[in-house]
Design a protein around this motif. Structure first.
Motif, PDB file in Angstrom:
ATOM      1  N   THR A 101       0.848  -1.181   0.000  1.00 26.97           N
ATOM      2  CA  THR A 101       0.000   0.000   0.000  1.00 26.97           C
ATOM      3  C   THR A 101       0.883   1.231   0.000  1.00 26.97           C
ATOM      4  OG1 THR A 101      -1.576  -1.251   1.362  1.00 26.97           O
ATOM      5  CG2 THR A 101      -1.963   1.108   1.131  1.00 26.97           C
ATOM      6  N   PHE A 102       0.529   2.194  -0.848  1.00 30.95           N
ATOM      7  CA  PHE A 102       1.288   3.435  -0.972  1.00 30.95           C
ATOM      8  C   PHE A 102       0.332   4.599  -0.709  1.00 30.95           C
ATOM      9  CE2 PHE A 102       3.094   0.164  -3.578  1.00 30.95           C
ATOM     10  CZ  PHE A 102       4.473   0.293  -3.442  1.00 30.95           C
ATOM     11  N   VAL A 103       0.679   5.459   0.253  1.00 26.39           N
ATOM     12  CA  VAL A 103      -0.169   6.591   0.630  1.00 26.39           C
ATOM     13  C   VAL A 103       0.649   7.869   0.510  1.00 26.39           C
ATOM     14  CG1 VAL A 103      -1.583   7.628   2.443  1.00 26.39           C
ATOM     15  CG2 VAL A 103      -1.474   5.128   2.233  1.00 26.39           C
ATOM     16  N   HIS A 104       0.118   8.857  -0.211  1.00 26.11           N
ATOM     17  CA  HIS A 104       0.848  10.108  -0.389  1.00 26.11           C
ATOM     18  C   HIS A 104       1.131  10.751   0.973  1.00 26.11           C
ATOM     19  CE1 HIS A 104       1.930  14.135  -1.780  1.00 26.11           C
ATOM     20  NE2 HIS A 104       2.193  13.561  -2.948  1.00 26.11           N
ATOM     21  N   LYS A 105       2.333  11.285   1.104  1.00 19.60           N
ATOM     22  CA  LYS A 105       2.772  11.811   2.398  1.00 19.60           C
ATOM     23  C   LYS A 105       1.982  13.023   2.859  1.00 19.60           C
ATOM     24  CE  LYS A 105       7.469  10.016   1.896  1.00 19.60           C
ATOM     25  NZ  LYS A 105       8.892  10.350   1.659  1.00 19.60           N
ATOM     26  N   SER A 106       1.230  13.642   1.967  1.00 18.97           N
ATOM     27  CA  SER A 106       0.401  14.781   2.357  1.00 18.97           C
ATOM     28  C   SER A 106      -0.874  14.353   3.070  1.00 18.97           C
ATOM     29  CB  SER A 106       0.029  15.612   1.123  1.00 18.97           C
ATOM     30  OG  SER A 106      -0.790  14.855   0.237  1.00 18.97           O
ATOM     31  N   GLY A 115      -3.142  -8.150   8.342  1.00 17.10           N
ATOM     32  CA  GLY A 115      -3.456  -9.487   8.830  1.00 17.10           C
ATOM     33  C   GLY A 115      -3.612 -10.463   7.693  1.00 17.10           C
ATOM     34  N   PHE A 116      -4.111 -11.643   8.033  1.00 13.11           N
ATOM     35  CA  PHE A 116      -4.256 -12.707   7.046  1.00 13.11           C
ATOM     36  C   PHE A 116      -5.725 -13.066   6.888  1.00 13.11           C
ATOM     37  CE2 PHE A 116       0.172 -12.771   7.659  1.00 13.11           C
ATOM     38  CZ  PHE A 116       0.714 -13.312   6.504  1.00 13.11           C
ATOM     39  N   VAL A 117      -6.120 -13.233   5.627  1.00 10.97           N
ATOM     40  CA  VAL A 117      -7.489 -13.643   5.324  1.00 10.97           C
ATOM     41  C   VAL A 117      -7.544 -15.131   4.975  1.00 10.97           C
ATOM     42  CG1 VAL A 117      -8.289 -11.365   4.632  1.00 10.97           C
ATOM     43  CG2 VAL A 117      -7.203 -12.839   2.930  1.00 10.97           C
ATOM     44  N   HIS A 118      -6.376 -15.743   4.787  1.00 10.91           N
ATOM     45  CA  HIS A 118      -6.306 -17.186   4.580  1.00 10.91           C
ATOM     46  C   HIS A 118      -4.959 -17.687   5.083  1.00 10.91           C
ATOM     47  CE1 HIS A 118      -7.372 -21.056   2.965  1.00 10.91           C
ATOM     48  NE2 HIS A 118      -6.200 -21.133   2.363  1.00 10.91           N
ATOM     49  N   LYS A 119      -5.013 -18.689   5.970  1.00  5.10           N
ATOM     50  CA  LYS A 119      -3.821 -19.249   6.601  1.00  5.10           C
ATOM     51  C   LYS A 119      -3.062 -18.151   7.339  1.00  5.10           C
ATOM     52  CE  LYS A 119      -3.363 -23.200   3.456  1.00  5.10           C
ATOM     53  NZ  LYS A 119      -2.535 -23.883   2.431  1.00  5.10           N
ATOM     54  N   THR A 120      -1.747 -18.313   7.445  1.00  2.64           N
ATOM     55  CA  THR A 120      -0.909 -17.318   8.113  1.00  2.64           C
ATOM     56  C   THR A 120       0.406 -17.219   7.367  1.00  2.64           C
ATOM     57  OG1 THR A 120      -0.053 -16.598  10.261  1.00  2.64           O
ATOM     58  CG2 THR A 120       0.155 -18.948   9.728  1.00  2.64           C
ATOM     59  N   ALA A 135      -3.824  -9.210   3.911  1.00  2.00           N
ATOM     60  CA  ALA A 135      -4.641  -8.033   3.612  1.00  2.00           C
ATOM     61  C   ALA A 135      -4.093  -6.865   4.418  1.00  2.00           C
ATOM     62  CB  ALA A 135      -6.103  -8.284   3.950  1.00  2.00           C
ATOM     63  N   HIS A 136      -4.369  -5.656   3.942  1.00  2.35           N
ATOM     64  CA  HIS A 136      -3.872  -4.466   4.616  1.00  2.35           C
ATOM     65  C   HIS A 136      -4.928  -3.376   4.526  1.00  2.35           C
ATOM     66  CE1 HIS A 136      -0.933  -0.883   4.921  1.00  2.35           C
ATOM     67  NE2 HIS A 136      -1.043  -1.417   6.127  1.00  2.35           N
ATOM     68  N   ARG A 147     -13.107  14.551   6.487  1.00  2.00           N
ATOM     69  CA  ARG A 147     -13.639  13.204   6.717  1.00  2.00           C
ATOM     70  C   ARG A 147     -12.485  12.210   6.798  1.00  2.00           C
ATOM     71  NH1 ARG A 147     -15.826  12.391   0.452  1.00  2.00           N
ATOM     72  NH2 ARG A 147     -13.750  12.499  -0.492  1.00  2.00           N
ATOM     73  N   ALA A 148     -12.783  11.084   7.371  1.00  2.77           N
ATOM     74  CA  ALA A 148     -11.833   9.968   7.371  1.00  2.77           C
ATOM     75  C   ALA A 148     -12.259   8.952   6.310  1.00  2.77           C
ATOM     76  CB  ALA A 148     -11.779   9.305   8.740  1.00  2.77           C
ATOM     77  N   ILE A 149     -11.274   8.332   5.695  1.00  2.00           N
ATOM     78  CA  ILE A 149     -11.496   7.312   4.672  1.00  2.00           C
ATOM     79  C   ILE A 149     -10.693   6.082   5.066  1.00  2.00           C
ATOM     80  CG2 ILE A 149     -11.213   6.712   2.235  1.00  2.00           C
ATOM     81  CD1 ILE A 149     -11.121   9.768   1.660  1.00  2.00           C
ATOM     82  N   SER A 150     -11.320   4.931   5.051  1.00  2.31           N
ATOM     83  CA  SER A 150     -10.575   3.690   5.264  1.00  2.31           C
ATOM     84  C   SER A 150     -10.558   2.890   3.964  1.00  2.31           C
ATOM     85  CB  SER A 150     -11.178   2.864   6.400  1.00  2.31           C
ATOM     86  OG  SER A 150     -12.328   2.170   5.988  1.00  2.31           O
ATOM     87  N   VAL A 151      -9.393   2.363   3.652  1.00  4.18           N
ATOM     88  CA  VAL A 151      -9.203   1.583   2.429  1.00  4.18           C
ATOM     89  C   VAL A 151      -8.518   0.277   2.799  1.00  4.18           C
ATOM     90  CG1 VAL A 151      -8.228   1.529   0.105  1.00  4.18           C
ATOM     91  CG2 VAL A 151      -8.947   3.717   1.099  1.00  4.18           C
ATOM     92  N   THR A 152      -9.149  -0.838   2.482  1.00  4.58           N
ATOM     93  CA  THR A 152      -8.614  -2.158   2.819  1.00  4.58           C
ATOM     94  C   THR A 152      -8.580  -3.009   1.557  1.00  4.58           C
ATOM     95  OG1 THR A 152      -9.558  -1.985   5.042  1.00  4.58           O
ATOM     96  CG2 THR A 152      -8.901  -4.175   4.313  1.00  4.58           C
ATOM     97  N   HIS A 153      -7.462  -3.696   1.327  1.00  3.41           N
ATOM     98  CA  HIS A 153      -7.386  -4.531   0.120  1.00  3.41           C
ATOM     99  C   HIS A 153      -6.748  -5.876   0.427  1.00  3.41           C
ATOM    100  CE1 HIS A 153      -3.012  -3.779  -1.263  1.00  3.41           C
ATOM    101  NE2 HIS A 153      -3.137  -3.016  -0.205  1.00  3.41           N
TER     102      HIS A 153
END
Length: 269
Positions: A101-106, A115-120, A135-136, A147-153
């Motif tokens: 995951t890459f998030v702009h420093k601004s 965490g893990f969505v399958h096994k470990t 997943a992150h 506002r706050a935004i959450s992004v999970t992939h």
């Protein structure tokens, strides 16, 4: 009005990095969710080879480094699912595989969950199929919209039998949802995305829909998330869901340029 741009893409191990890097530079995402990322600090080579029976693929050995260099103004987080072996001719090289995951420093990152969505985590070898999947999630603050935004992939598990519903995939969907909830508060704009490796009528998407998320790829009538590099049947793999469709300024599946065998998904909030 300032907007937040989120790009989600399976990077195909950097196979088309020469096209992918200029794309991410020009696309200038505020948040880039990248799956199928290779990180090989043990080697300075540009290319190594992945071998799994008759499944042989070139791998951009330090793909995570390459993308990080293309996005120097972003915070870069690599989330490994496993460390296995790539090959330099007949030499074995330990290499980590996962997502980033890459998030702009601004943009302030005010919460994270990995965490893990399958096994470990598989520390010695990529493991038996279906393999470990990570997943992150990040929670950021958008000052322009207060506002706050959450992004999970995630990169959904690959089952050698195909993309059918399985108990493992249902469990994976619930774990992905749980991870998103760890980094989300009630008033957040919530985004969940990734290469899910399922069909549009899957139980995975039903579970996420039941949780109040709207899927944008099929919901906006895109016919595929694959391009000419993908030769197999079944043209869907990647999805992006949101809890508030009114927050969407724009959404697109980019068929050009071809930077992977997957198409980038681009959401503007």
């Amino acid at each position: 009005m300032s907007a937040v741009k989120i790009v989600c893409l399976n990077g195909w191990g950097g196979k088309l990095y020469q096209d992918l890097l200029p794309f991410v530079e020009s696309a200038a995402p505020d948040i880039l969710c990248l799956q199928e990322v290779v990180h090989t600090p043990a080697s300075a080579k540009d290319w190594l080879t992945y071998r799994d029976g008759d499944h042989i693929l070139p791998q951009r050995a330090n793909f995570f480094r390459d993308v990080s260099m293309a996005l120097p103004n972003h915070v870069a987080v690599f989330c490994p699912a496993a460390q296995g072996i790539l090959w330099d001719d007949d030499q074995q090289v330990p290499s980590q595989w996962g997502l980033a995951t890459f998030v702009h420093k601004s943009i302030p990152i005010i919460g994270q969950a990995q965490g893990f969505v399958h096994k470990t985590y598989s520390p010695v070898g990529y493991g038996d199929h279906p393999r470990s999947r990570s997943a992150h999630g990040v929670r950021v603050y958008d000052y322009a919209a207060s506002r706050a935004i959450s992004v999970t992939h995630m990169h959904g598990l690959r089952d050698l039998r195909g993309k059918m519903d399985t108990p493992d995939r249902a469990d994976q969907a619930h774990k992905l949802l749980d991870l998103s909830r760890q980094v989300s508060e009630p008033d957040d704009v919530v985004v969940i995305c990734g290469d899910f490796n399922v069909e549009p009528d899957s139980e995975t998407l039903s579970i996420l829909s039941t949780a109040g998320l709207s899927e944008l790829v099929t919901g906006r009538n895109f016919s595929s998330t694959r391009n000419s590099h993908y030769k197999k049947p079944g043209k869907f793999a990647d999805y992006m869901l949101i809890n508030d469709t009114e927050a969407v300024q724009g959404f697109n599946v980019l068929y050009e340029p071809e930077v992977s065998d997957h198409c980038p998904l681009v959401l503007t909030l």
